[in-house]
Scaffold this motif. Structure first.
Motif, PDB file in Angstrom:
ATOM      1  N   PRO A 172       0.825  -1.213   0.000  1.00  0.00           N
ATOM      2  CA  PRO A 172       0.000   0.000   0.000  1.00  0.00           C
ATOM      3  C   PRO A 172       0.861   1.266   0.000  1.00  0.00           C
ATOM      4  CG  PRO A 172      -0.720  -1.529   1.711  1.00  0.00           C
ATOM      5  CD  PRO A 172       0.584  -2.042   1.185  1.00  0.00           C
ATOM      6  N   VAL A 173       0.492   2.223  -0.844  1.00  0.00           N
ATOM      7  CA  VAL A 173       1.214   3.487  -0.948  1.00  0.00           C
ATOM      8  C   VAL A 173       0.231   4.651  -1.015  1.00  0.00           C
ATOM      9  CG1 VAL A 173       3.227   2.499  -2.121  1.00  0.00           C
ATOM     10  CG2 VAL A 173       1.332   3.394  -3.484  1.00  0.00           C
ATOM     11  N   VAL A 174       0.756   5.847  -0.759  1.00  0.00           N
ATOM     12  CA  VAL A 174       0.021   7.091  -0.957  1.00  0.00           C
ATOM     13  C   VAL A 174       0.769   7.868  -2.026  1.00  0.00           C
ATOM     14  CG1 VAL A 174      -0.732   9.270   0.077  1.00  0.00           C
ATOM     15  CG2 VAL A 174      -0.737   7.171   1.441  1.00  0.00           C
ATOM     16  N   VAL A 175       0.032   8.307  -3.047  1.00  0.00           N
ATOM     17  CA  VAL A 175       0.615   9.129  -4.108  1.00  0.00           C
ATOM     18  C   VAL A 175      -0.028  10.510  -4.015  1.00  0.00           C
ATOM     19  CG1 VAL A 175       0.950   9.405  -6.578  1.00  0.00           C
ATOM     20  CG2 VAL A 175       0.933   7.110  -5.583  1.00  0.00           C
ATOM     21  N   LYS A 176       0.783  11.519  -3.752  1.00  0.00           N
ATOM     22  CA  LYS A 176       0.298  12.897  -3.649  1.00  0.00           C
ATOM     23  C   LYS A 176       0.567  13.590  -4.975  1.00  0.00           C
ATOM     24  CE  LYS A 176      -0.707  16.514  -0.832  1.00  0.00           C
ATOM     25  NZ  LYS A 176      -1.766  16.551   0.138  1.00  0.00           N
ATOM     26  N   LEU A 177      -0.466  14.204  -5.537  1.00  0.00           N
ATOM     27  CA  LEU A 177      -0.323  14.912  -6.802  1.00  0.00           C
ATOM     28  C   LEU A 177      -0.025  16.387  -6.570  1.00  0.00           C
ATOM     29  CD1 LEU A 177      -3.229  13.443  -8.944  1.00  0.00           C
ATOM     30  CD2 LEU A 177      -0.941  12.540  -8.532  1.00  0.00           C
ATOM     31  N   ASN A 178       0.478  17.048  -7.603  1.00  0.00           N
ATOM     32  CA  ASN A 178       0.754  18.484  -7.529  1.00  0.00           C
ATOM     33  C   ASN A 178      -0.507  19.281  -7.186  1.00  0.00           C
ATOM     34  OD1 ASN A 178       3.459  18.090  -8.242  1.00  0.00           O
ATOM     35  ND2 ASN A 178       2.948  18.109 -10.411  1.00  0.00           N
ATOM     36  N   SER A 179      -1.664  18.757  -7.557  1.00  0.00           N
ATOM     37  CA  SER A 179      -2.941  19.429  -7.299  1.00  0.00           C
ATOM     38  C   SER A 179      -3.387  19.311  -5.843  1.00  0.00           C
ATOM     39  CB  SER A 179      -4.022  18.844  -8.202  1.00  0.00           C
ATOM     40  OG  SER A 179      -4.261  17.488  -7.873  1.00  0.00           O
ATOM     41  N   GLY A 180      -2.715  18.455  -5.065  1.00  0.00           N
ATOM     42  CA  GLY A 180      -3.089  18.259  -3.672  1.00  0.00           C
ATOM     43  C   GLY A 180      -3.940  17.025  -3.439  1.00  0.00           C
ATOM     44  N   VAL A 181      -4.389  16.374  -4.495  1.00  0.00           N
ATOM     45  CA  VAL A 181      -5.206  15.165  -4.382  1.00  0.00           C
ATOM     46  C   VAL A 181      -4.307  13.983  -4.023  1.00  0.00           C
ATOM     47  CG1 VAL A 181      -6.728  13.594  -5.651  1.00  0.00           C
ATOM     48  CG2 VAL A 181      -6.870  16.053  -6.047  1.00  0.00           C
ATOM     49  N   ASP A 182      -4.800  13.104  -3.145  1.00  0.00           N
ATOM     50  CA  ASP A 182      -4.089  11.884  -2.750  1.00  0.00           C
ATOM     51  C   ASP A 182      -4.756  10.686  -3.383  1.00  0.00           C
ATOM     52  OD1 ASP A 182      -2.517  13.373  -1.032  1.00  0.00           O
ATOM     53  OD2 ASP A 182      -3.496  12.655   0.789  1.00  0.00           O
ATOM     54  N   TYR A 183      -3.943   9.748  -3.844  1.00  0.00           N
ATOM     55  CA  TYR A 183      -4.436   8.452  -4.289  1.00  0.00           C
ATOM     56  C   TYR A 183      -3.775   7.406  -3.418  1.00  0.00           C
ATOM     57  CZ  TYR A 183      -6.617  10.577  -8.307  1.00  0.00           C
ATOM     58  OH  TYR A 183      -7.416  11.345  -9.104  1.00  0.00           O
ATOM     59  N   ARG A 184      -4.592   6.504  -2.882  1.00  0.00           N
ATOM     60  CA  ARG A 184      -4.084   5.442  -2.018  1.00  0.00           C
ATOM     61  C   ARG A 184      -4.453   4.106  -2.631  1.00  0.00           C
ATOM     62  NH1 ARG A 184      -5.981   8.083   3.776  1.00  0.00           N
ATOM     63  NH2 ARG A 184      -5.091  10.122   3.310  1.00  0.00           N
ATOM     64  N   GLY A 185      -3.478   3.230  -2.714  1.00  0.00           N
ATOM     65  CA  GLY A 185      -3.727   1.916  -3.291  1.00  0.00           C
ATOM     66  C   GLY A 185      -2.487   1.054  -3.229  1.00  0.00           C
ATOM     67  N   GLU A 234      -3.542  -0.493  -7.847  1.00  0.00           N
ATOM     68  CA  GLU A 234      -4.707  -1.365  -7.741  1.00  0.00           C
ATOM     69  C   GLU A 234      -5.452  -1.005  -6.462  1.00  0.00           C
ATOM     70  OE1 GLU A 234      -2.716  -5.118  -7.706  1.00  0.00           O
ATOM     71  OE2 GLU A 234      -2.616  -5.237  -9.897  1.00  0.00           O
ATOM     72  N   GLN A 235      -6.745  -1.299  -6.406  1.00  0.00           N
ATOM     73  CA  GLN A 235      -7.575  -1.015  -5.223  1.00  0.00           C
ATOM     74  C   GLN A 235      -7.429   0.452  -4.825  1.00  0.00           C
ATOM     75  OE1 GLN A 235      -6.597  -3.854  -2.132  1.00  0.00           O
ATOM     76  NE2 GLN A 235      -6.175  -5.432  -3.662  1.00  0.00           N
ATOM     77  N   THR A 236      -7.584   1.332  -5.780  1.00  0.00           N
ATOM     78  CA  THR A 236      -7.270   2.750  -5.603  1.00  0.00           C
ATOM     79  C   THR A 236      -8.430   3.532  -5.008  1.00  0.00           C
ATOM     80  OG1 THR A 236      -5.921   2.536  -7.582  1.00  0.00           O
ATOM     81  CG2 THR A 236      -6.370   4.770  -6.816  1.00  0.00           C
ATOM     82  N   GLU A 237      -8.086   4.428  -4.082  1.00  0.00           N
ATOM     83  CA  GLU A 237      -9.044   5.360  -3.492  1.00  0.00           C
ATOM     84  C   GLU A 237      -8.531   6.775  -3.700  1.00  0.00           C
ATOM     85  OE1 GLU A 237      -9.065   4.073   0.571  1.00  0.00           O
ATOM     86  OE2 GLU A 237     -10.627   2.594   0.199  1.00  0.00           O
ATOM     87  N   GLU A 238      -9.437   7.686  -4.051  1.00  0.00           N
ATOM     88  CA  GLU A 238      -9.091   9.084  -4.291  1.00  0.00           C
ATOM     89  C   GLU A 238      -9.557   9.928  -3.102  1.00  0.00           C
ATOM     90  OE1 GLU A 238      -9.728  12.126  -7.951  1.00  0.00           O
ATOM     91  OE2 GLU A 238     -11.515  11.073  -7.250  1.00  0.00           O
ATOM     92  N   TYR A 239      -8.648  10.721  -2.550  1.00  0.00           N
ATOM     93  CA  TYR A 239      -8.959  11.589  -1.408  1.00  0.00           C
ATOM     94  C   TYR A 239      -8.707  13.044  -1.785  1.00  0.00           C
ATOM     95  CZ  TYR A 239      -9.154   7.505   1.637  1.00  0.00           C
ATOM     96  OH  TYR A 239      -9.502   6.319   2.226  1.00  0.00           O
TER      97      TYR A 239
END
Length: 79
Positions: A18-31, A45-50
């Motif tokens: 499991p990882v957290v990917v932070k975008l330049n826009s401030g949105v986080d994707y976890r999967g 995989e199994q991605t959630e958008e925060y």
């Protein structure tokens, strides 16, 4: 250990975890990290958008283009 070797080792350690990917826009994707290339293109995989810490969407698989990525970090496994 060189910086390149350290990065390569980190990527090997987090593949399939499991990882957290932070975008330049401030949105986080976890999967779960499925793939990561030299351009920081990421497949999850199994991605959630925060957005602002609030769960907004769930996706099965997601592809994130590397030029949008601010950082990637490990995430503790959910219980």
């Amino acid at each position: 250990m060189s910086r390149k070797e350290a990065l390569s080792q980190f990527i090997q350690q987090i593949h399939g975890r499991p990882v957290v990917v932070k975008l330049n826009s401030g949105v986080d994707y976890r999967g779960v990290l499925a793939c990561l290339d030299g351009y920081m293109n990421i497949a999850l995989e199994q991605t959630e958008e925060y957005v602002n810490g609030q769960l907004k969407n769930k996706y099965g698989d997601a592809f994130i283009r590397g030029n949008n990525v601010l950082y990637i970090s490990t995430q503790k496994r959910r219980v």
